[in-house]
Design a protein around this motif. Structure first.
Motif, short mmCIF file in Angstrom:
data_model
loop_
_atom_site.label_atom_id
_atom_site.label_comp_id
_atom_site.label_asym_id
_atom_site.label_seq_id
_atom_site.Cartn_x
_atom_site.Cartn_y
_atom_site.Cartn_z
N VAL A 294 30.56 25.19 28.67
CA VAL A 294 29.34 25.83 28.44
C VAL A 294 29.47 27.27 29.02
O VAL A 294 30.06 27.25 30.29
CB VAL A 294 28.14 25.27 28.55
N CYS A 295 29.06 28.38 28.46
CA CYS A 295 29.00 29.54 29.12
C CYS A 295 27.66 29.98 29.38
O CYS A 295 26.73 29.90 28.44
CB CYS A 295 29.99 30.69 28.59
N VAL A 296 27.35 30.54 30.66
CA VAL A 296 25.90 30.82 31.03
C VAL A 296 26.02 32.51 31.38
O VAL A 296 26.79 32.70 32.12
CB VAL A 296 24.93 30.06 32.00
N VAL A 297 25.22 33.32 30.86
CA VAL A 297 25.14 34.79 31.03
C VAL A 297 24.00 34.99 31.79
O VAL A 297 22.85 35.07 31.00
CB VAL A 297 25.56 35.67 29.94
N LEU A 298 23.82 35.73 33.05
CA LEU A 298 22.64 36.01 33.71
C LEU A 298 22.49 37.45 33.63
O LEU A 298 23.31 38.16 34.13
CB LEU A 298 22.95 35.32 35.24
N THR A 299 21.68 38.19 33.13
CA THR A 299 21.59 39.55 32.77
C THR A 299 20.22 39.90 33.43
O THR A 299 19.10 39.72 33.26
CB THR A 299 21.37 40.01 31.36
#
Length: 343
Positions: A294-299
């Motif tokens: 799983v990939c999580v992107v924190l923007t």
């Protein structure tokens, strides 16, 4: 956030088609920062309503994909801006709500590709005032049921446009999606293709391919849409991707494998010259690594000053996640739902 069981279908496809056919003035909405499925769903619905004789306008909360104007063409739409601490306002400076035109007193507010307050935050106060005339068409399993009593939710569908296609065909009294006019078929295909990663994701079924074939039979040019959406990057996007990859790290998961995490700060956007809309597809880069599940992107995102006090607001961090398919796939919808999100 409502329980999963509460956010469910209350209307049949035929009932939805009848509502569409009976509308006189309509506003069509989707989630903020619309993607290909949101753009495609709003356009297909709006053009169908127009063909049925309704006055229609689409309202988007930006930023929008760079290809939006090319895809939208002459279909009426407005872009709104705003933050979590203030009401949304029109980007073009025109009054809101409008004193005349389709937005003055719509008899239908159609929300597509979402049913979550978290994704409709900027328009929440306006939508709540029009709950009695609001209808949701969605393919996400989680949402807030109080937004609208009239809902059609098809969780297994690969895209919202896959849900819409037979309803729009019925509303137009056609014998299926293969007979749709090109101006409706094209945005339906756009949503179907982009929300499946151009037919790469495990949400693709035989029904998905059947609809794709029907829309191609209606005259859709697959290659043109792919080129328009996938070959239009600015150099700034790749500079931003480089900064995101520099932040990449792996976090072990209890169930095995790793979560990949990318972080994007306000400074990264300033240095690269990119904007929030340039982050699409970043998670796929880490998902190509064999042991990342799983990939999580924190923007990080700037927030608007408080509309009452004018005080500066702290930045907020938006979280998006995507997982690999398979028998042991991580349910990111459930995770995002616990955080108050949708999709």
């Amino acid at each position: 956030m409502t329980h999963l069981a509460d956010y469910s279908t209350t209307f049949s496809p035929s009932e939805v088609a009848r509502v569409l056919a009976g509308a006189k003035r309509a506003i069509v909405l989707s989630h903020a920062k619309p993607d290909g499925d949101a753009i495609g769903s709003t356009l297909a619905a709006a053009r169908t309503l127009t063909a049925l004789g309704a006055d229609v306008e689409i309202w988007y909360v930006g930023p929008l994909p760079r290809w939006t104007a090319q895809m939208v063409g002459k279909t009426p739409y407005r872009v709104f801006i705003g933050g979590l601490n203030q009401d949304c306002r029109p980007e073009d400076g025109r009054p809101f709500p409008p004193k005349s035109g389709p937005g003055a007193d719509p008899d239908l507010v159609l929300i597509v590709d979402t049913g979550s307050w978290g994704q409709l935050a900027e328009m929440k106060s306006w939508i709540a005032q029009h709950a009695d005339r609001t209808m949701i068409i969605d393919h996400h399993l989680r949402g807030d049921a109080e937004i609208a009593n009239r809902r059609y939710v098809d969780g297994p569908a690969a895209s919202c446009t896959q849900v819409l296609a037979p309803m729009l065909s019925e509303a137009l009294a056609l014998d299926g999606p293969a007979h749709l006019p090109l101006e409706v078929a094209e945005p339906l295909y756009l949503g179907l293709a982009t929300d499946t990663g151009w037919f790469r994701f495990d949400s693709v079924t035989s029904e998905t391919f059947q609809l794709a074939g029907d829309l191609l039979a209606a005259g859709v040019d697959h290659s043109r849409l792919y080129d328009m959406t996938e070959h239009q990057d600015e150099f700034a996007r790749w500079k931003l991707l480089g900064l995101a990859l520099q932040s990449a790290r792996k976090q072990p998961l209890k169930s095995g494998g790793f979560a990949g995490i990318l972080r994007l700060s306000l400074e990264d956007f300033q240095v690269s010259g990119a904007d929030r809309n340039d982050t699409g597809g970043f998670s796929d880069k880490l998902l190509s690594i064999h042991d990342i599940r799983v990939c999580v992107v924190l923007t990080e995102q700037a927030n608007s000053p408080d509309s009452n006090t004018g005080a500066a607001a702290s930045p907020v961090t938006r979280v998006s996640a995507r997982s690999k398919p398979g028998a042991n796939a991580i349910d990111v919808n459930r995770v995002m739902g616990r955080l108050g999100g949708g999709g």
